[in-house]
Write a protein that holds these residues in place. Structure first.
Motif, PDB file in Angstrom:
ATOM      1  N   MET A   9     -27.989 -20.623  11.937  1.00 20.30           N
ATOM      2  CA  MET A   9     -28.003 -19.749  13.110  1.00 20.30           C
ATOM      3  C   MET A   9     -26.709 -19.922  13.896  1.00 20.30           C
ATOM      4  O   MET A   9     -26.715 -20.103  15.109  1.00 20.30           O
ATOM      5  N   THR A  10     -25.602 -19.858  13.170  1.00 20.25           N
ATOM      6  CA  THR A  10     -24.304 -20.029  13.818  1.00 20.25           C
ATOM      7  C   THR A  10     -23.650 -18.670  14.033  1.00 20.25           C
ATOM      8  O   THR A  10     -23.494 -17.895  13.092  1.00 20.25           O
ATOM      9  N   TYR A  16     -13.103 -10.886  21.603  1.00 22.00           N
ATOM     10  CA  TYR A  16     -13.133 -11.622  22.872  1.00 22.00           C
ATOM     11  C   TYR A  16     -12.841 -10.652  24.013  1.00 22.00           C
ATOM     12  O   TYR A  16     -12.286  -9.567  23.815  1.00 22.00           O
ATOM     13  N   TYR A  43     -11.693  -8.429  16.614  1.00 24.65           N
ATOM     14  CA  TYR A  43     -10.842  -9.032  15.587  1.00 24.65           C
ATOM     15  C   TYR A  43     -10.704  -8.097  14.384  1.00 24.65           C
ATOM     16  O   TYR A  43     -11.649  -7.356  14.046  1.00 24.65           O
ATOM     17  N   TRP A  64     -21.004 -14.657  24.180  1.00 23.69           N
ATOM     18  CA  TRP A  64     -21.423 -16.050  24.181  1.00 23.69           C
ATOM     19  C   TRP A  64     -20.820 -16.692  25.419  1.00 23.69           C
ATOM     20  O   TRP A  64     -19.600 -16.868  25.487  1.00 23.69           O
ATOM     21  N   ASP A  66     -19.729 -19.332  27.000  1.00 22.99           N
ATOM     22  CA  ASP A  66     -19.396 -20.690  26.553  1.00 22.99           C
ATOM     23  C   ASP A  66     -19.259 -21.697  27.688  1.00 22.99           C
ATOM     24  O   ASP A  66     -19.153 -22.885  27.428  1.00 22.99           O
ATOM     25  N   ARG A  70     -26.494 -25.353  28.711  1.00 21.10           N
ATOM     26  CA  ARG A  70     -27.595 -25.029  27.802  1.00 21.10           C
ATOM     27  C   ARG A  70     -28.827 -25.907  28.012  1.00 21.10           C
ATOM     28  O   ARG A  70     -29.847 -25.708  27.356  1.00 21.10           O
ATOM     29  N   ASN A  98     -29.814 -20.593  24.911  1.00 19.01           N
ATOM     30  CA  ASN A  98     -28.838 -19.851  24.105  1.00 19.01           C
ATOM     31  C   ASN A  98     -28.127 -18.863  25.028  1.00 19.01           C
ATOM     32  O   ASN A  98     -28.669 -17.793  25.326  1.00 19.01           O
ATOM     33  N   PRO A 127     -16.037 -15.194  24.171  1.00 18.00           N
ATOM     34  CA  PRO A 127     -16.298 -14.636  22.841  1.00 18.00           C
ATOM     35  C   PRO A 127     -17.351 -13.525  22.871  1.00 18.00           C
ATOM     36  O   PRO A 127     -18.377 -13.657  23.537  1.00 18.00           O
TER      37      PRO A 127
ATOM     38  N   MET B   1      -4.331 -14.291  19.426  1.00 19.48           N
ATOM     39  CA  MET B   1      -5.637 -13.662  19.183  1.00 19.48           C
ATOM     40  C   MET B   1      -6.723 -14.721  18.957  1.00 19.48           C
ATOM     41  O   MET B   1      -7.885 -14.407  18.815  1.00 19.48           O
ATOM     42  N   ILE B   2      -6.332 -15.978  18.911  1.00 19.05           N
ATOM     43  CA  ILE B   2      -7.340 -17.011  18.630  1.00 19.05           C
ATOM     44  C   ILE B   2      -8.039 -17.431  19.925  1.00 19.05           C
ATOM     45  O   ILE B   2      -7.402 -17.713  20.930  1.00 19.05           O
ATOM     46  N   ASN B   3      -9.352 -17.417  19.871  1.00 17.80           N
ATOM     47  CA  ASN B   3     -10.135 -17.821  21.024  1.00 17.80           C
ATOM     48  C   ASN B   3     -10.577 -19.263  20.842  1.00 17.80           C
ATOM     49  O   ASN B   3     -11.225 -19.605  19.862  1.00 17.80           O
ATOM     50  N   MET B   4     -10.202 -20.096  21.803  1.00 17.93           N
ATOM     51  CA  MET B   4     -10.469 -21.526  21.642  1.00 17.93           C
ATOM     52  C   MET B   4     -11.814 -21.955  22.223  1.00 17.93           C
ATOM     53  O   MET B   4     -12.188 -23.104  22.158  1.00 17.93           O
ATOM     54  N   ASN B   5     -12.518 -21.001  22.826  1.00 19.61           N
ATOM     55  CA  ASN B   5     -13.784 -21.361  23.475  1.00 19.61           C
ATOM     56  C   ASN B   5     -14.992 -21.096  22.606  1.00 19.61           C
ATOM     57  O   ASN B   5     -16.106 -21.030  23.075  1.00 19.61           O
ATOM     58  N   SER B   6     -14.760 -20.891  21.347  1.00 16.70           N
ATOM     59  CA  SER B   6     -15.858 -20.416  20.513  1.00 16.70           C
ATOM     60  C   SER B   6     -16.561 -21.542  19.756  1.00 16.70           C
ATOM     61  O   SER B   6     -17.375 -21.299  18.895  1.00 16.70           O
ATOM     62  N   ASP B   8     -19.109 -24.531  18.787  1.00 16.49           N
ATOM     63  CA  ASP B   8     -20.519 -24.812  19.011  1.00 16.49           C
ATOM     64  C   ASP B   8     -21.341 -23.565  19.330  1.00 16.49           C
ATOM     65  O   ASP B   8     -22.142 -23.555  20.249  1.00 16.49           O
ATOM     66  N   MET B   9     -21.134 -22.518  18.589  1.00 13.72           N
ATOM     67  CA  MET B   9     -21.895 -21.294  18.817  1.00 13.72           C
ATOM     68  C   MET B   9     -23.125 -21.286  17.919  1.00 13.72           C
ATOM     69  O   MET B   9     -23.412 -20.309  17.241  1.00 13.72           O
ATOM     70  N   THR B  10     -23.841 -22.393  17.950  1.00 14.75           N
ATOM     71  CA  THR B  10     -25.033 -22.492  17.120  1.00 14.75           C
ATOM     72  C   THR B  10     -26.273 -22.254  17.979  1.00 14.75           C
ATOM     73  O   THR B  10     -26.469 -22.922  18.992  1.00 14.75           O
ATOM     74  N   LEU B  11     -27.075 -21.293  17.547  1.00 14.98           N
ATOM     75  CA  LEU B  11     -28.290 -20.967  18.289  1.00 14.98           C
ATOM     76  C   LEU B  11     -29.387 -21.976  17.990  1.00 14.98           C
ATOM     77  O   LEU B  11     -29.489 -22.493  16.876  1.00 14.98           O
ATOM     78  N   ASN B  98     -23.623 -10.715  13.490  1.00 12.98           N
ATOM     79  CA  ASN B  98     -24.532 -11.652  14.173  1.00 12.98           C
ATOM     80  C   ASN B  98     -25.868 -10.949  14.382  1.00 12.98           C
ATOM     81  O   ASN B  98     -26.018 -10.167  15.326  1.00 12.98           O
TER      82      ASN B  98
END
Lengths: 141, 141
Positions: A9-10, A16, A43, A64, A66, A70, A98, A127, B1-6, B8-11, B98
């Motif tokens: 579930m990732t 963004y 993206y 998300w 961030d 949580r 979540n 994100p 374009m890289i998002n560094m806050n992403s 641990d996006m595990t539900l 997702n």
């Protein structure tokens, strides 16, 4: 009580947000309270997924959050520190197990893989995980 | 374009659905098309998060559609195999990067940590990831 289908579930960020909200206190509690313009930058890999969206459409943006906590299960409704504690599933607080946000926004413009929208309350660089078209039939009571 | 806050996006599943929809073909494409009753069973750990919800409330239920194909970027609108391909962000298809579902349902009854609801289209045993109260002010256009 154990659910065996919950593997993997990732979430994958599909883009963004670029917004004028840089830090806590900048962002309104709900997107409907702002006229600020944000952009959703999709993206390259997911660019074709916005095909079919048009200027003037209303969409739900799922981000998300961030920066959320949580571990919060109960919180107080905003506006009055004396509001009673209640469960986060009865609130729209960003702090929840979540931290998926749900915001209805209007598309002002689409250029390449960038959606310009009004009514998003997300911090800059948040994100994006999903976009869904709004439908009066299924989303309104 | 890289998002560094992403990170641990595990539900985390907060509960699961019990429904009469056991396999593909059983479930309607949208919850609004069914009068079947489902239950949302909240895990003990998150039980207090539903405090503040009541019978008669409308809520958005967000599930993790674990049977979805996450590689689908374009699909056809249901109903006609000749419908043109369009991006999944312009569709409510369960197949998307997702596979978070979004369904507006009415709470018929709450007993302990079980919500009985009408209008959910999820398969039996689908993981629930969030519940949000519906608000006319922010969720309706």
């Amino acid at each position: 009580m154990i659910n065996m289908n919950s593997n993997d579930m990732t979430l994958k960020p599909v883009g963004y947000v670029s917004s004028p909200f840089k830090k806590r206190g900048d962002a309104p509690s709900q997107g409907v309270q702002t006229n600020e313009i944000s952009t959703i930058n999709i993206y390259e890999e997911y660019k074709d997924a916005i095909d079919g969206l048009s200027k003037g459409d209303y969409i739900f943006v799922l981000c998300w959050f961030d920066k959320s906590d949580r571990t919060v299960i109960k919180a107080r409704r905003r506006g009055n520190p004396e509001n009673p504690l209640q469960g986060v599933f009865s609130l729209r607080s960003p702090n929840r197990p979540n931290p998926i946000s749900l915001t209805l926004v209007e598309i002002l413009e689409i250029e390449d893989s960038v959606l310009k929208v009004k009514g998003l309350e997300a911090f800059d660089n948040t994100p994006v995980v999903d976009i869904k078209p709004y439908s009066k039939t299924v989303d309104e009571k």
